[in-house]
Scaffold this motif. Structure first.
Motif, PDB file in Angstrom:
ATOM      1  N   ALA A 112       0.840  -1.204   0.000  1.00  0.00           N
ATOM      2  CA  ALA A 112       0.000   0.000   0.000  1.00  0.00           C
ATOM      3  C   ALA A 112       0.870   1.247   0.000  1.00  0.00           C
ATOM      4  N   ALA A 113       1.936   1.227   0.812  1.00  0.00           N
ATOM      5  CA  ALA A 113       2.839   2.378   0.869  1.00  0.00           C
ATOM      6  C   ALA A 113       3.632   2.533  -0.424  1.00  0.00           C
ATOM      7  N   VAL A 114       4.142   1.421  -0.972  1.00  0.00           N
ATOM      8  CA  VAL A 114       4.938   1.478  -2.198  1.00  0.00           C
ATOM      9  C   VAL A 114       4.078   1.910  -3.381  1.00  0.00           C
ATOM     10  N   LEU A 115       2.857   1.374  -3.464  1.00  0.00           N
ATOM     11  CA  LEU A 115       1.974   1.737  -4.564  1.00  0.00           C
ATOM     12  C   LEU A 115       1.603   3.215  -4.498  1.00  0.00           C
ATOM     13  N   ALA A 116       1.397   3.732  -3.271  1.00  0.00           N
ATOM     14  CA  ALA A 116       1.097   5.151  -3.123  1.00  0.00           C
ATOM     15  C   ALA A 116       2.251   6.014  -3.623  1.00  0.00           C
TER      16      ALA A 116
END
Length: 442
Positions: free
Chosen positions: A397-401
């Protein structure tokens, strides 16, 4: 090395094996019902209920942080309860875990929201997740150990696959329940509808407890029960650290490959689909539902196959498929086309995830010696689960953001599947091993 000598102990009768299998299946059904319901709620609405003070993207990440908290404490519960189970038996751990899981899940359904009590709401949610995680830390290992130790040598893969059958049934049940409550108007869903799946889990808890109380202890454990009950917990840990570490490292890798890809498809991508143009919050759960129904057929078949050709070979084949399908699968999902999404879930979740897990149950139990088997299986499953499933949704979720493109999801799935594949390649074949011996398989 596989020891194929005959165990000189009284094997359970067929009705006893059936009851043990049903008991283990029900427990894992409850665990994965809890797991999927919490994951779906986290992916779709918990940011609005418990983190409404944060921007949507931050609330989404904060929700997955509470999801990860449960996995952080699972190894602690697993290692403590696993050592107790190696001393006094598997049955008592199965009873204890289902009670604690049921209490924690029921309590989540009664929690106040952020709008009602402020920051106390996410704190209470985390407390419930800690209790839930502590209990589930030994649920899978105790169920698989009791079921596989109780099964006939030639059918351990099939019987052990019902652990995966239970998790898949939990997926199926949770997804059906969520799809039903998602039909409520949004205002009702956010005010009281979301509570129903959590409160309703108490029915599974009482049913599982009733059946588990009548289960016979593993005949494999009974053969050494007097010796094991005189052993201190420190000695169990000493045995594990001195002779079980090689088996642990292999099983740790197997679990990362299975659990990590499971979490990405069954939790993260369900929420990701809802963010695609033209998609609603029901498409992801619908695809997961179809894959779960398909898994009811594939799971026992793969269990039987592992009895015929070996755990190692089946795991290698499935991990390879998952690795090769990582980018195509996420690309299909990212199109937003319902048919493409369903195909991706059928292959990646209905076949690969469910098949890896079906194979993993007997695979891990046969890998460890009797003196510290439950400790070894719990440590492998829960530490591997933390490194794979526990942090995967939060990390991606953090990397995709930050990156903003679907390929990072495919890359992460490929890495996780690759770790599982390497672990299987370097492992020994353990099918048919004598489970009464103290030595590990390697």
């Amino acid at each position: 090395m596989v020891d194929t000598s005959t165990e000189n102990i009284t094997a359970p009768t067929r009705p006893q094996i059936m009851r043990t299998t049903i008991a283990g299946t029900l427990g894992t059904t409850l665990e994965y019902y809890d797991y999927v319901i919490y994951g779906l709620a986290t992916a779709l609405i918990f940011n609005q209920l418990f983190f409404s003070n944060l921007p949507p993207a931050m609330g989404f990440i904060a929700g997955f942080a509470t999801y990860a908290v449960g996995f952080i404490v699972r190894p602690i519960g697993g290692i403590i309860l696993g050592a107790i189970g190696d001393r006094i038996g598997r049955k008592i751990i199965m009873v204890l875990t289902i009670v604690l899981m049921g209490i924690a899940t029921f309590a989540i359904g009664l929690l106040p929201t952020y709008e009602q009590v402020g920051v106390l709401a996410p704190i209470l949610l985390i407390v419930c997740r800690l209790l839930q995680g502590f209990a589930t830390g030994a649920e899978l290992a105790s169920s698989s150990s009791l079921m596989v130790e109780s099964a006939p040598r030639a059918h351990r893969g099939f019987v052990g696959s019902f652990v995966s059958f239970g998790t898949n049934t939990g997926n199926l049940l949770a997804t059906c329940v969520w799809l039903l409550i998602s039909m409520l108007p949004e205002e009702q869903l956010l005010s009281w509808g979301w509570r129903l799946p959590f409160v309703g889990s108490i029915v599974l808890t009482f049913l599982g407890l009733w059946i588990r109380r009548g289960v016979r202890e593993s005949h494999v454990f009974e053969s050494v029960a007097e010796r094991q009950r005189s052993v201190k917990m420190s000695q169990v840990y000493r045995n594990f650290f001195t002779s079980g570490w090689r088996a642990f490292l292999i099983c740790f890798g197997l679990r990362i490959g299975e659990g990590g890809t499971s979490a990405l498809y069954q939790v993260f991508l369900v929420g990701y689909i809802a963010t695609l143009p033209g998609q609603s919050g029901s498409m992801g759960p619908t695809a997961l539902l179809i894959a779960s129904v398909f898994g009811l057929v594939t799971i026992p078949l793969i269990g039987i196959l592992s009895d015929k050709v070996g755990r190692r070979r089946v795991f290698i084949i499935l991990a390879t498929i998952q690795l090769l399908f990582a980018f195509p699968g996420v690309m299909l999902i990212s199109t937003g086309n319902p048919a493409a999404i369903i195909v991706a879930f059928l292959i990646a979740s209905g076949i690969c995830v469910q098949g890896l897990y079906a194979t993993e149950s007997a695979y891990m139990v046969e890998m460890f010696g009797l003196r510290h088997r439950l400790t070894g299986v719990t440590a492998s499953k829960e530490l591997g689960g933390l490194a794979g499933a526990g942090i995967a949704p939060l990390v991606i979720a953090a990397v995709l953001a930050a990156v903003g493109h679907w390929w990072v999801i495919g890359a992460y799935i490929a890495v996780l599947a690759g770790i599982g594949l390497v672990a299987a390649i370097i492992s020994p074949e353990v099918r048919g091993r004598n489970l009464t011996v103290d030595e590990d398989a390697i």
